[in-house]
Scaffold this motif. Sequence first.
Motif, PDB file in Angstrom:
ATOM      1  N   GLU A   5       0.950  -1.136   0.007  1.00  0.00           N
ATOM      2  CA  GLU A   5      -0.086  -0.049   0.085  1.00  0.00           C
ATOM      3  C   GLU A   5       0.917   1.202   0.054  1.00  0.00           C
ATOM      4  O   GLU A   5       1.725   1.497   0.869  1.00  0.00           O
ATOM      5  CB  GLU A   5      -0.984   0.001   1.397  1.00  0.00           C
ATOM      6  N   LEU A   6       0.736   2.137  -0.985  1.00  0.00           N
ATOM      7  CA  LEU A   6       1.602   3.199  -1.272  1.00  0.00           C
ATOM      8  C   LEU A   6       0.981   4.496  -1.138  1.00  0.00           C
ATOM      9  O   LEU A   6      -0.273   4.511  -1.322  1.00  0.00           O
ATOM     10  CB  LEU A   6       2.355   3.099  -2.554  1.00  0.00           C
ATOM     11  N   ILE A   7       1.723   5.531  -0.562  1.00  0.00           N
ATOM     12  CA  ILE A   7       1.066   6.904  -0.487  1.00  0.00           C
ATOM     13  C   ILE A   7       2.098   7.776  -1.060  1.00  0.00           C
ATOM     14  O   ILE A   7       3.070   7.774  -0.541  1.00  0.00           O
ATOM     15  CB  ILE A   7       0.842   7.290   1.038  1.00  0.00           C
ATOM     16  N   ALA A   8       1.574   8.481  -2.388  1.00  0.00           N
ATOM     17  CA  ALA A   8       2.362   9.780  -2.660  1.00  0.00           C
ATOM     18  C   ALA A   8       1.791  11.009  -1.798  1.00  0.00           C
ATOM     19  O   ALA A   8       0.513  11.389  -2.000  1.00  0.00           O
ATOM     20  CB  ALA A   8       1.938   9.917  -4.247  1.00  0.00           C
ATOM     21  N   THR A   9       2.578  11.613  -1.287  1.00  0.00           N
ATOM     22  CA  THR A   9       2.150  12.940  -0.556  1.00  0.00           C
ATOM     23  C   THR A   9       2.229  13.970  -1.403  1.00  0.00           C
ATOM     24  O   THR A   9       2.902  14.134  -2.206  1.00  0.00           O
ATOM     25  CB  THR A   9       3.019  13.147   0.731  1.00  0.00           C
ATOM     26  N   ALA A  10       1.330  14.857  -1.074  1.00  0.00           N
ATOM     27  CA  ALA A  10       1.172  16.036  -1.965  1.00  0.00           C
ATOM     28  C   ALA A  10       0.638  17.325  -1.207  1.00  0.00           C
ATOM     29  O   ALA A  10       0.176  17.281  -0.149  1.00  0.00           O
ATOM     30  CB  ALA A  10      -0.066  15.527  -2.986  1.00  0.00           C
ATOM     31  N   ALA A  11       1.383  18.590  -1.579  1.00  0.00           N
ATOM     32  CA  ALA A  11       0.881  19.853  -1.119  1.00  0.00           C
ATOM     33  C   ALA A  11      -0.356  19.866  -1.097  1.00  0.00           C
ATOM     34  O   ALA A  11      -1.439  19.613  -2.337  1.00  0.00           O
ATOM     35  CB  ALA A  11       1.888  20.960  -1.844  1.00  0.00           C
ATOM     36  N   MET A  12      -1.229  20.729  -0.215  1.00  0.00           N
ATOM     37  CA  MET A  12      -2.429  21.069  -0.364  1.00  0.00           C
ATOM     38  C   MET A  12      -2.827  21.593  -1.968  1.00  0.00           C
ATOM     39  O   MET A  12      -2.245  22.558  -2.165  1.00  0.00           O
ATOM     40  CB  MET A  12      -3.006  21.963   0.742  1.00  0.00           C
ATOM     41  N   GLY A  13      -3.852  21.246  -2.337  1.00  0.00           N
ATOM     42  CA  GLY A  13      -4.411  21.878  -3.951  1.00  0.00           C
ATOM     43  C   GLY A  13      -3.788  20.926  -4.701  1.00  0.00           C
ATOM     44  O   GLY A  13      -4.499  21.293  -6.169  1.00  0.00           O
ATOM     45  N   LEU A  14      -2.703  19.939  -4.523  1.00  0.00           N
ATOM     46  CA  LEU A  14      -2.327  19.461  -5.719  1.00  0.00           C
ATOM     47  C   LEU A  14      -2.336  18.077  -5.964  1.00  0.00           C
ATOM     48  O   LEU A  14      -2.007  17.113  -6.762  1.00  0.00           O
ATOM     49  CB  LEU A  14      -0.644  19.746  -5.801  1.00  0.00           C
ATOM     50  N   GLU A  15      -3.302  17.489  -4.986  1.00  0.00           N
ATOM     51  CA  GLU A  15      -3.709  16.118  -5.044  1.00  0.00           C
ATOM     52  C   GLU A  15      -4.055  15.610  -6.312  1.00  0.00           C
ATOM     53  O   GLU A  15      -3.963  14.362  -6.689  1.00  0.00           O
ATOM     54  CB  GLU A  15      -4.571  15.751  -3.870  1.00  0.00           C
ATOM     55  N   CYS A  29      -5.796   4.758  -8.197  1.00  0.00           N
ATOM     56  CA  CYS A  29      -5.570   5.356  -7.086  1.00  0.00           C
ATOM     57  C   CYS A  29      -6.895   6.128  -6.278  1.00  0.00           C
ATOM     58  O   CYS A  29      -7.882   6.228  -7.123  1.00  0.00           O
ATOM     59  CB  CYS A  29      -4.392   6.529  -7.207  1.00  0.00           C
ATOM     60  N   THR A  30      -6.634   6.575  -5.316  1.00  0.00           N
ATOM     61  CA  THR A  30      -7.813   7.086  -4.852  1.00  0.00           C
ATOM     62  C   THR A  30      -6.984   8.411  -3.821  1.00  0.00           C
ATOM     63  O   THR A  30      -5.887   8.503  -3.522  1.00  0.00           O
ATOM     64  CB  THR A  30      -8.485   6.373  -3.609  1.00  0.00           C
ATOM     65  N   VAL A  31      -8.088   9.487  -3.650  1.00  0.00           N
ATOM     66  CA  VAL A  31      -7.357  10.775  -3.180  1.00  0.00           C
ATOM     67  C   VAL A  31      -7.832  11.115  -1.980  1.00  0.00           C
ATOM     68  O   VAL A  31      -9.217  11.061  -1.680  1.00  0.00           O
ATOM     69  CB  VAL A  31      -7.732  11.947  -4.405  1.00  0.00           C
ATOM     70  N   ASP A  32      -7.020  11.677  -1.150  1.00  0.00           N
ATOM     71  CA  ASP A  32      -7.315  12.081   0.134  1.00  0.00           C
ATOM     72  C   ASP A  32      -6.678  13.366   0.493  1.00  0.00           C
ATOM     73  O   ASP A  32      -5.892  13.817  -0.470  1.00  0.00           O
ATOM     74  CB  ASP A  32      -6.711  11.226   1.187  1.00  0.00           C
ATOM     75  N   ASN A  33      -6.921  14.072   1.705  1.00  0.00           N
ATOM     76  CA  ASN A  33      -6.183  15.172   1.812  1.00  0.00           C
ATOM     77  C   ASN A  33      -4.639  15.169   2.132  1.00  0.00           C
ATOM     78  O   ASN A  33      -4.162  14.462   2.947  1.00  0.00           O
ATOM     79  CB  ASN A  33      -6.832  15.979   3.209  1.00  0.00           C
ATOM     80  N   GLY A  34      -3.899  15.813   0.879  1.00  0.00           N
ATOM     81  CA  GLY A  34      -2.627  15.703   1.241  1.00  0.00           C
ATOM     82  C   GLY A  34      -1.890  14.320   0.832  1.00  0.00           C
ATOM     83  O   GLY A  34      -0.547  14.117   0.782  1.00  0.00           O
TER      84      GLY A  34
END
Length: 377
Positions: A5-15, A29-34
């Motif tokens: 299970e992998l997570i690509a972290t992202a800056a707010m607004g760029l998810e 993939c699925t999108v969550d906050n950050g």
Amino acid sequence: MKKFELIATAAMGLEAIVAKEVRSLGYECTVDNGKVHFKGDELAIARSNMWLRTADRIKIKVAEFKATTFDELFEKTKAVHWEDFLPENAEFPVSGKSVKSKLFSVSDCQAIVKKAIVNRVSSYYKKSGWLEENGARFKIEVSILKDIVTLTIDTSGHGLHRRGYRVGQGEAPIKETLAASLILLTNWTADRPFVDPFCGSGTLPIEAALIGQNIAPGFNREFISEEWDWMPSSIWDQVRTEAEDLANYDQPIEIIGSDIDHRMVKIAEENAFEAGLGDIITFKQMQVRDFTTMRENGVIVGNPPYGERLGDKPSVQRMYKEMGQAFEALDTWSIYMLTSDEEFETHYGKPATKKRKLFNGFIRTDYYQYWGRRKRD
């Protein structure tokens, strides 16, 4: 190969942009906050580190559970099969954060997670006492949100914005990941001119060249997971060979970066050469009000001074007005500007076609988009 299970972290607004990149690599993939969540094997870890232009890091989600007491945190952490990830001499610092949770002392949570992992790994490898920790590095994070504990291992090391080409920078450099995002949010393609009239240390033009020639952003750097014995070097060789094969170094490209400060122009040139792109990007000293062109269908992307960042507000707003006047005739060009000045459209002299809220570091900004009339040849 094992699935993680992998997570690509992202800056707010760029998810959403990160998610689009993940899908383009072939992973659902699925999108969550950050965060963008996806599943993949060792090859997916290497490919996502190599290719994601807009993500901050790639992490493995090792476990997720609820914990409201330190005993519960210890026992549930200890129950994780850490031996699947950590060799007996692994170095594994533990960082942490806690938001709206009963276990709010981050330092205590870090210490308990560390102790639980030591207990588990020592028992598995039949080691007594403290572990040596003189081997490969595994950066573990305990993150607690509303009493839900998430345990992750960072596969990137340095953040993915560290492309390896920045030998110099100015006072307020834009992160490479945000720069790539700004470009991917435009309608630019490599067959059209690209201009950054506030190029600073050259990040936007360099990222545009990487995108235009399909050069992997991670091609010029190393990743912490390359040291791990269960990540075979053959995987990294495969991913680097793929990146080399997919790069289109023969793609003709017209990219111009300009800045009012001749020192920044020199730094931008040095960074471009470090990236291997010095011969295909043109940098020059120039004020934005002096920009002219006979070309059509181009794209201008800029991260101008905001007033709160550099310079004083009245002079910056005067510059916005001069910019609007200089760009007024460019009706076939699309123009994109990132600024925190909420009066930008007034001073620029024209309402944006669209604007998007983004964060430049901790500064809330808007990305003002002016779409040009496309003229066909």
